[in-house]
Scaffold this motif. Sequence first.
Motif, PDB file in Angstrom:
ATOM      1  N   GLY A   8       6.031   6.762   2.626  1.00 33.21           N
ATOM      2  CA  GLY A   8       5.494   8.113   2.512  1.00 33.21           C
ATOM      3  C   GLY A   8       4.538   8.192   1.344  1.00 33.21           C
ATOM      4  N   ALA A 131       9.037   7.505   8.250  1.00 32.72           N
ATOM      5  CA  ALA A 131       7.744   7.752   7.620  1.00 32.72           C
ATOM      6  C   ALA A 131       7.478   9.244   7.437  1.00 32.72           C
ATOM      7  CB  ALA A 131       6.636   7.137   8.462  1.00 32.72           C
ATOM      8  N   CYS A 132       6.942   9.555   6.273  1.00 25.80           N
ATOM      9  CA  CYS A 132       6.430  10.895   5.975  1.00 25.80           C
ATOM     10  C   CYS A 132       4.949  10.718   5.644  1.00 25.80           C
ATOM     11  CB  CYS A 132       7.195  11.525   4.822  1.00 25.80           C
ATOM     12  SG  CYS A 132       6.601  13.174   4.411  1.00 25.80           S
ATOM     13  N   TYR A 134       1.189  12.247   6.424  1.00 23.12           N
ATOM     14  CA  TYR A 134       0.417  13.364   6.967  1.00 23.12           C
ATOM     15  C   TYR A 134      -1.056  13.289   6.571  1.00 23.12           C
ATOM     16  CZ  TYR A 134       1.886  15.051   2.365  1.00 23.12           C
ATOM     17  OH  TYR A 134       2.177  15.143   1.027  1.00 23.12           O
ATOM     18  N   ARG A 141      -0.112   5.335   5.128  1.00 20.08           N
ATOM     19  CA  ARG A 141      -0.756   5.352   6.453  1.00 20.08           C
ATOM     20  C   ARG A 141      -0.949   3.921   6.957  1.00 20.08           C
ATOM     21  NH1 ARG A 141      -1.284   8.300  10.707  1.00 20.08           N
ATOM     22  NH2 ARG A 141      -1.747  10.083   9.399  1.00 20.08           N
ATOM     23  N   LEU A 144       2.379   2.530   8.079  1.00 22.97           N
ATOM     24  CA  LEU A 144       2.775   3.125   9.359  1.00 22.97           C
ATOM     25  C   LEU A 144       2.016   2.478  10.518  1.00 22.97           C
ATOM     26  CD1 LEU A 144       4.295   5.254  11.002  1.00 22.97           C
ATOM     27  CD2 LEU A 144       2.482   6.879  10.397  1.00 22.97           C
ATOM     28  N   ARG A 148       3.539   0.270  13.663  1.00 21.54           N
ATOM     29  CA  ARG A 148       3.229   0.508  15.081  1.00 21.54           C
ATOM     30  C   ARG A 148       2.774  -0.786  15.756  1.00 21.54           C
ATOM     31  NH1 ARG A 148       0.113   5.671  14.032  1.00 21.54           N
ATOM     32  NH2 ARG A 148       1.695   7.247  14.316  1.00 21.54           N
ATOM     33  N   ILE A 154       9.946   3.963  15.000  1.00 24.27           N
ATOM     34  CA  ILE A 154       9.476   4.814  13.892  1.00 24.27           C
ATOM     35  C   ILE A 154      10.028   6.220  14.053  1.00 24.27           C
ATOM     36  CG2 ILE A 154       7.446   5.824  12.781  1.00 24.27           C
ATOM     37  CD1 ILE A 154       5.882   3.319  13.860  1.00 24.27           C
ATOM     38  N   ARG A 156       9.248   9.747  12.569  1.00 24.21           N
ATOM     39  CA  ARG A 156       8.237  10.485  11.812  1.00 24.21           C
ATOM     40  C   ARG A 156       8.826  11.783  11.301  1.00 24.21           C
ATOM     41  NH1 ARG A 156       2.503   9.632  12.906  1.00 24.21           N
ATOM     42  NH2 ARG A 156       2.396  11.036  11.117  1.00 24.21           N
TER      43      ARG A 156
END
Length: 158
Positions: A8, A131-132, A134, A141, A144, A148, A154, A156
């Motif tokens: 995050g 994951a946090c 945004y 990011r 994350l 993927r 995952i 979210r």
Amino acid sequence: MLTCAFFGHREILLPDIPQKLDAALSLLLARDTAFCFLVGGMGEFDAMAAQAVRRAKGFVRGALSTGLDLGQIALHLVLPYMENRLNRFPDEYRARFDEIYIPAGLADVYFKRAIPLRNRWMVDQAAFVVACVYRDFGGARAALEYARQRGKEILRLA
């Protein structure tokens, strides 16, 4: 034992993340009660994730005292490089984490490059990622996106 990594942003601007972390841990612990949780220890989200894992560990300890077998929960701090805070407050860190380590191969890496390599290492170890994220940029990011690509499950939060 299953492994879960947390990613995050350093600053968390959302008010309900601690509750969402507790809910995510409940979902994970409903699958298996033997978990190793990996945190990077570099920002607000990492601190919130570590606190949520400690709350879950307290719940498990309480359940174990009643005779229920709820397995084990481990909290590991994964650093990209050695930090002086570990030398200044060793007892505090030993009390807060079950293990503290730096992945092999990062010792000779330039410190700014070590963080994304540590994040990839954490993803590679994990079956699950919480994951946090945004924002459309930054290390969280990138981690994350790597998770993927690697086909990790995952959860979210944002």
